[in-house]
Design a protein around this motif. Sequence first.
Motif, PDB file in Angstrom:
ATOM      1  N   ARG A 218       0.911  -1.276  -0.006  1.00 12.79           N
ATOM      2  CA  ARG A 218       0.135   0.175  -0.033  1.00 12.79           C
ATOM      3  C   ARG A 218       0.836   1.170  -0.013  1.00 12.79           C
ATOM      4  N   SER A 219       1.870   1.395   0.792  1.00 12.98           N
ATOM      5  CA  SER A 219       2.772   2.359   0.768  1.00 12.98           C
ATOM      6  C   SER A 219       3.804   2.827  -0.331  1.00 12.98           C
ATOM      7  N   GLN A 220       4.185   1.522  -0.943  1.00 11.23           N
ATOM      8  CA  GLN A 220       5.149   1.777  -2.021  1.00 11.23           C
ATOM      9  C   GLN A 220       4.373   1.747  -3.537  1.00 11.23           C
ATOM     10  N   GLY A 221       3.139   1.219  -3.555  1.00  7.40           N
ATOM     11  CA  GLY A 221       2.332   1.183  -4.749  1.00  7.40           C
ATOM     12  C   GLY A 221       3.096   0.335  -5.692  1.00  7.40           C
ATOM     13  N   ALA A 222       3.299   1.023  -7.116  1.00 13.04           N
ATOM     14  CA  ALA A 222       3.871   0.383  -8.055  1.00 13.04           C
ATOM     15  C   ALA A 222       5.210   0.068  -7.863  1.00 13.04           C
ATOM     16  N   LYS A 223       5.830   0.444  -6.919  1.00 12.99           N
ATOM     17  CA  LYS A 223       7.322   0.158  -6.585  1.00 12.99           C
ATOM     18  C   LYS A 223       7.485  -1.158  -5.749  1.00 12.99           C
ATOM     19  N   PHE A 224       6.530  -1.683  -5.299  1.00 11.82           N
ATOM     20  CA  PHE A 224       6.533  -2.830  -4.360  1.00 11.82           C
ATOM     21  C   PHE A 224       6.950  -3.978  -5.130  1.00 11.82           C
ATOM     22  N   SER A 225       7.980  -4.733  -4.455  1.00 10.72           N
ATOM     23  CA  SER A 225       8.497  -5.792  -5.166  1.00 10.72           C
ATOM     24  C   SER A 225       8.369  -6.940  -4.068  1.00 10.72           C
ATOM     25  N   LEU A 226       7.510  -8.066  -4.389  1.00 10.38           N
ATOM     26  CA  LEU A 226       7.634  -9.165  -3.469  1.00 10.38           C
ATOM     27  C   LEU A 226       8.993  -9.783  -3.274  1.00 10.38           C
ATOM     28  N   ARG A 227       9.465  -9.975  -4.315  1.00  7.30           N
ATOM     29  CA  ARG A 227      10.801 -10.898  -4.292  1.00  7.30           C
ATOM     30  C   ARG A 227      11.724  -9.975  -3.468  1.00  7.30           C
ATOM     31  N   ASP A 228      11.893  -8.409  -3.570  1.00  6.99           N
ATOM     32  CA  ASP A 228      12.709  -7.792  -2.635  1.00  6.99           C
ATOM     33  C   ASP A 228      12.367  -7.897  -1.179  1.00  6.99           C
ATOM     34  N   TRP A 229      10.811  -7.937  -0.987  1.00  2.97           N
ATOM     35  CA  TRP A 229      10.466  -8.010   0.396  1.00  2.97           C
ATOM     36  C   TRP A 229      10.830  -9.272   0.939  1.00  2.97           C
ATOM     37  N   VAL A 230      10.955 -10.325   0.116  1.00  2.00           N
ATOM     38  CA  VAL A 230      11.236 -11.686   0.853  1.00  2.00           C
ATOM     39  C   VAL A 230      12.960 -11.590   0.788  1.00  2.00           C
ATOM     40  N   GLY A 231      13.295 -10.921   0.114  1.00  2.85           N
ATOM     41  CA  GLY A 231      14.796 -11.075   0.408  1.00  2.85           C
ATOM     42  C   GLY A 231      15.291 -10.155   1.695  1.00  2.85           C
ATOM     43  N   ARG A 232      14.459  -9.381   2.074  1.00  3.97           N
ATOM     44  CA  ARG A 232      14.569  -8.625   2.934  1.00  3.97           C
ATOM     45  C   ARG A 232      14.012  -9.117   4.514  1.00  3.97           C
ATOM     46  N   GLN A 233      13.807 -10.457   4.680  1.00  3.21           N
ATOM     47  CA  GLN A 233      13.396 -10.973   5.839  1.00  3.21           C
ATOM     48  C   GLN A 233      14.578 -10.812   6.920  1.00  3.21           C
ATOM     49  N   THR A 234      14.299 -10.628   8.129  1.00  2.00           N
ATOM     50  CA  THR A 234      15.414 -10.790   9.237  1.00  2.00           C
ATOM     51  C   THR A 234      15.730 -12.167   9.395  1.00  2.00           C
ATOM     52  N   GLU A 235      17.050 -12.398   9.344  1.00  2.00           N
ATOM     53  CA  GLU A 235      17.897 -13.506   9.496  1.00  2.00           C
ATOM     54  C   GLU A 235      17.678 -14.075  10.990  1.00  2.00           C
ATOM     55  N   LEU A 236      17.271 -15.347  11.173  1.00  2.00           N
ATOM     56  CA  LEU A 236      17.303 -15.997  12.508  1.00  2.00           C
ATOM     57  C   LEU A 236      18.554 -16.687  12.560  1.00  2.00           C
ATOM     58  N   CYS A 237      18.854 -17.258  11.494  1.00  2.00           N
ATOM     59  CA  CYS A 237      20.092 -18.215  11.602  1.00  2.00           C
ATOM     60  C   CYS A 237      20.615 -18.526  10.057  1.00  2.00           C
ATOM     61  N   ARG A 238      21.942 -19.020  10.073  1.00  2.00           N
ATOM     62  CA  ARG A 238      22.315 -19.468   8.789  1.00  2.00           C
ATOM     63  C   ARG A 238      22.909 -20.863   8.988  1.00  2.00           C
ATOM     64  N   VAL A 239      22.433 -21.814   7.915  1.00  2.00           N
ATOM     65  CA  VAL A 239      23.084 -23.075   8.222  1.00  2.00           C
ATOM     66  C   VAL A 239      23.663 -23.589   6.742  1.00  2.00           C
ATOM     67  N   VAL A 240      24.548 -24.514   6.852  1.00  2.00           N
ATOM     68  CA  VAL A 240      24.752 -25.072   5.357  1.00  2.00           C
ATOM     69  C   VAL A 240      24.374 -26.465   5.591  1.00  2.00           C
ATOM     70  N   VAL A 241      23.822 -26.842   4.321  1.00  2.00           N
ATOM     71  CA  VAL A 241      23.308 -28.231   4.060  1.00  2.00           C
ATOM     72  C   VAL A 241      24.066 -28.903   3.155  1.00  2.00           C
ATOM     73  N   ASN A 303      21.393 -15.009  14.957  1.00  2.00           N
ATOM     74  CA  ASN A 303      21.115 -13.727  15.132  1.00  2.00           C
ATOM     75  C   ASN A 303      20.481 -13.677  16.519  1.00  2.00           C
ATOM     76  N   GLU A 304      21.048 -13.466  17.735  1.00  2.00           N
ATOM     77  CA  GLU A 304      20.613 -13.656  18.964  1.00  2.00           C
ATOM     78  C   GLU A 304      19.418 -12.790  19.059  1.00  2.00           C
ATOM     79  N   ASP A 305      19.465 -11.594  18.710  1.00  2.00           N
ATOM     80  CA  ASP A 305      18.163 -10.553  18.792  1.00  2.00           C
ATOM     81  C   ASP A 305      17.001 -10.902  18.276  1.00  2.00           C
ATOM     82  N   GLU A 306      17.305 -11.589  17.051  1.00  2.00           N
ATOM     83  CA  GLU A 306      16.146 -12.146  16.438  1.00  2.00           C
ATOM     84  C   GLU A 306      15.415 -13.330  17.202  1.00  2.00           C
ATOM     85  N   TYR A 307      16.124 -14.074  17.955  1.00  2.00           N
ATOM     86  CA  TYR A 307      15.766 -15.295  18.354  1.00  2.00           C
ATOM     87  C   TYR A 307      14.966 -14.720  19.675  1.00  2.00           C
ATOM     88  N   ARG A 308      15.659 -13.593  20.401  1.00  2.00           N
ATOM     89  CA  ARG A 308      15.085 -13.146  21.661  1.00  2.00           C
ATOM     90  C   ARG A 308      13.566 -12.516  21.353  1.00  2.00           C
TER      91      ARG A 308
END
Length: 338
Positions: A218-241, A303-308
């Motif tokens: 709503r606030s970004q209008g035509a500039k909104f990108s779902l891909r960008d939004w998903v990419g900007r999630q706050t990281e809880l952790c990083r793993v290697v599989v 990311n301990e802050d995010e876990y908290r």
Amino acid sequence: MLKLEIWCLSLGLLLQGPFTNAAEYFQLPTANQALFEKGGEEKFFAGTAGEAWTTGTFGCVRSDGWRLHEGLDIRCLQRDKRGEPVDPVMATADGTVAYINSRPSLSNYGNYIVLRHQIEGLEIYSLYAHLHEVQQGLKIGDAVKSGQTIAVMGRTANTREGISKDRAHVHFELNFLVNDRFSRWYRKTFPSQRNDHGEWNGQNLLGVDPREILLEQRSQGAKFSLRDWVGRQTELCRVVVRKTDFPWLKRYAMLIRPNPVAQKEGTAGYEVALNFNGVAFELIPRAASEIKGKAKFQLISVNEDEYRRNPCRRLVSKRGSHWELASAGINLLELLTY
Ligand SMILES: [Zn+2]
């Protein structure tokens, strides 16, 4: 007079913005639009019995932050003579019907419907629960248009406490699908447990916050990108599989970040960034020379802050001064890479 009316209408649209904007991918699934009103939260969210409206939002919002609510509980606006909710429930975006459960006793979601959407190449699944009924004639595979009525709001659930009339709401989710082979994995992992909903088991759907998406859109209008939004999630952790071929890599290929070393030497596994709910929002191919340990899954950072802030999925846990993958985290990675 007519001219004046048209002028007023245009001015109204200019001031408020149109009801739905063509550039917006998702719309709210009922006529309740109070999410977009300042201070409209009480009118929009149905909290749990006796609790604040925040318990009807998405996230670690229940049981003092230790229980996840994976969608939005959107309040009813329309009732029949007996006080039952009758709000039409509408498709949030163009899509196709992926699943319908019309045996309410088989789910705490009661009657529910799942729609599949393709947005900027991302496969997203919307889910609408506690329905009175799904629109007659609608079946799996049918195409639906954004705003099309797909169901009538209700109070169905198989939980003992049920949903009282005053809390009547639609439970609305936006999800990523983890694995097409969920049924097989589940049978192997939990041989004694029933799975009545195939791939549409809640464990195979990872929710993201529809409120954040709707407000940002709503606030970004035509500039909104779902891909960008998903990419900007706050990281809880990083793993290697140590896996190089699993469905998420194909379904969400645009979340893979290229790595020249793996391109040159070959890929031996993936480094995966997870948000608090386990959504793998960034994947980096890694060469054998870049992976230290031998374990199938390795936790490389937390990311301990995010876990908290958001601990309720319990994907990681702290033992003394050191973090490890908790059983829910290992389970999720097993399913992700199955
Ligand atoms: Zn809910």
